[in-house]
Design a protein around this motif. Structure first.
Motif, mmCIF file in Angstrom:
data_model
loop_
_atom_site.group_PDB
_atom_site.id
_atom_site.type_symbol
_atom_site.label_atom_id
_atom_site.label_comp_id
_atom_site.label_asym_id
_atom_site.label_seq_id
_atom_site.Cartn_x
_atom_site.Cartn_y
_atom_site.Cartn_z
ATOM 1 N N SER A 180 15.844 12.654 -15.563
ATOM 2 C CA SER A 180 14.651 12.839 -16.380
ATOM 3 C C SER A 180 14.682 11.904 -17.583
ATOM 4 O O SER A 180 15.726 11.625 -18.158
ATOM 5 C CB SER A 180 14.507 14.296 -16.821
ATOM 6 O OG SER A 180 15.624 14.719 -17.557
ATOM 7 N N LYS B 229 10.567 3.520 -20.437
ATOM 8 C CA LYS B 229 9.714 4.035 -19.358
ATOM 9 C C LYS B 229 8.914 2.932 -18.670
ATOM 10 O O LYS B 229 8.987 2.781 -17.447
ATOM 11 C CB LYS B 229 8.781 5.120 -19.886
ATOM 12 C CG LYS B 229 7.920 5.728 -18.797
ATOM 13 C CD LYS B 229 7.031 6.830 -19.333
ATOM 14 C CE LYS B 229 6.111 7.350 -18.242
ATOM 15 N NZ LYS B 229 5.246 8.432 -18.739
ATOM 16 N N LEU C 107 9.402 1.651 -14.751
ATOM 17 C CA LEU C 107 8.324 1.842 -13.780
ATOM 18 C C LEU C 107 7.823 0.509 -13.236
ATOM 19 O O LEU C 107 7.626 0.351 -12.027
ATOM 20 C CB LEU C 107 7.172 2.626 -14.408
ATOM 21 C CG LEU C 107 7.462 4.093 -14.725
ATOM 22 C CD1 LEU C 107 6.271 4.720 -15.443
ATOM 23 C CD2 LEU C 107 7.817 4.865 -13.476
ATOM 24 N N MET D 186 12.264 2.863 -6.850
ATOM 25 C CA MET D 186 11.457 3.980 -7.327
ATOM 26 C C MET D 186 10.820 4.689 -6.139
ATOM 27 O O MET D 186 10.232 4.064 -5.260
ATOM 28 C CB MET D 186 10.383 3.467 -8.282
ATOM 29 C CG MET D 186 9.687 4.570 -9.041
ATOM 30 S SD MET D 186 10.762 5.543 -10.123
ATOM 31 C CE MET D 186 11.215 4.330 -11.341
ATOM 32 N N VAL E 279 7.460 9.669 -9.440
ATOM 33 C CA VAL E 279 7.585 10.155 -10.816
ATOM 34 C C VAL E 279 6.795 11.450 -10.908
ATOM 35 O O VAL E 279 5.657 11.526 -10.441
ATOM 36 C CB VAL E 279 7.019 9.133 -11.831
ATOM 37 C CG1 VAL E 279 7.143 9.662 -13.250
ATOM 38 C CG2 VAL E 279 7.722 7.785 -11.695
ATOM 39 N N ASP F 247 9.594 12.911 -17.849
ATOM 40 C CA ASP F 247 9.176 12.552 -16.502
ATOM 41 C C ASP F 247 10.410 12.596 -15.616
ATOM 42 O O ASP F 247 11.477 12.105 -16.012
ATOM 43 C CB ASP F 247 8.589 11.137 -16.466
ATOM 44 C CG ASP F 247 7.280 11.045 -17.219
ATOM 45 O OD1 ASP F 247 6.374 11.848 -16.934
ATOM 46 O OD2 ASP F 247 7.159 10.175 -18.094
ATOM 47 N N MET G 295 12.266 11.116 -12.679
ATOM 48 C CA MET G 295 12.281 9.842 -11.974
ATOM 49 C C MET G 295 13.051 10.020 -10.670
ATOM 50 O O MET G 295 14.247 10.316 -10.679
ATOM 51 C CB MET G 295 12.953 8.773 -12.836
ATOM 52 C CG MET G 295 12.485 8.737 -14.289
ATOM 53 S SD MET G 295 10.756 8.344 -14.476
ATOM 54 C CE MET G 295 10.851 6.590 -14.437
#
Length: 158
Positions: free
Chosen positions: A48, A56, A60, A116, A119, A126, A128
């Motif tokens: 998290s 962040k 992402l 990834m 999310v 968030d 992840m």
């Protein structure tokens, strides 16, 4: 969060990791104690991230991250990745590169390179989710543990 709730949550000992991402030729990293496995088939992990973290967007946008499980002797390194700029965090830190090009902390007892996977917004954090694409657990030694705001090792939290 109330101090009492934070203290209660701090009674749960966790491992300590450094999460790294590489975005636009720069390394980003932060200390994390919320890393955990989700699934073995397919291999999926989670951690998290504070929704307001400066890491962040780069994580992402980069499409993935690497998790370095810190060794018991890495307590100062864990604190280093909690403060300062990302450039300062990597200053004088020995790293290796995963096949993806992301940074692995040298001397980590294990590492996981992840693409990834998703999310999930959850309050002020968030979650992840990452699909493990490569990993290693080849180094001997004990992992760093965090409990009651202190670092230590299993059976010997100081």
């Amino acid at each position: 969060m109330s101090k009492e709730l934070r203290n209660a949550l701090g009674r749960f000992a966790t491992g300590v990791t450094v999460i790294t991402a590489r975005h636009k030729g720069e390394d980003y990293g932060l200390t994390c104690s919320s890393f955990n496995s989700v699934s073995l088939e397919p291999a999926i992990v989670l951690w998290s991230l504070n929704s307001g973290s400066s890491s962040k967007a780069p994580i992402l946008e980069s499409g993935g991250y690497t998790v370095s499980v810190l060794a018991v002797e890495h307590s100062e390194l864990a604190m280093k990745f909690c403060r300062g700029s990302h450039e300062e965090r990597f200053s004088d830190v020995d790293i290796e590169r995963a096949p993806s090009g992301r940074a692995i902390i040298s001397g980590a007892v294990a590492w996981f390179d992840c693409d990834m996977h998703g999310v999930v917004a959850a309050g002020d954090h968030d979650i992840m989710l990452g699909k493990v694409t490569d990993f290693s657990s080849g180094r001997e030694g004990s992992g760093l543990v965090f409990e009651q705001s202190r670092f230590g090792r299993v059976g010997e939290v100081a």
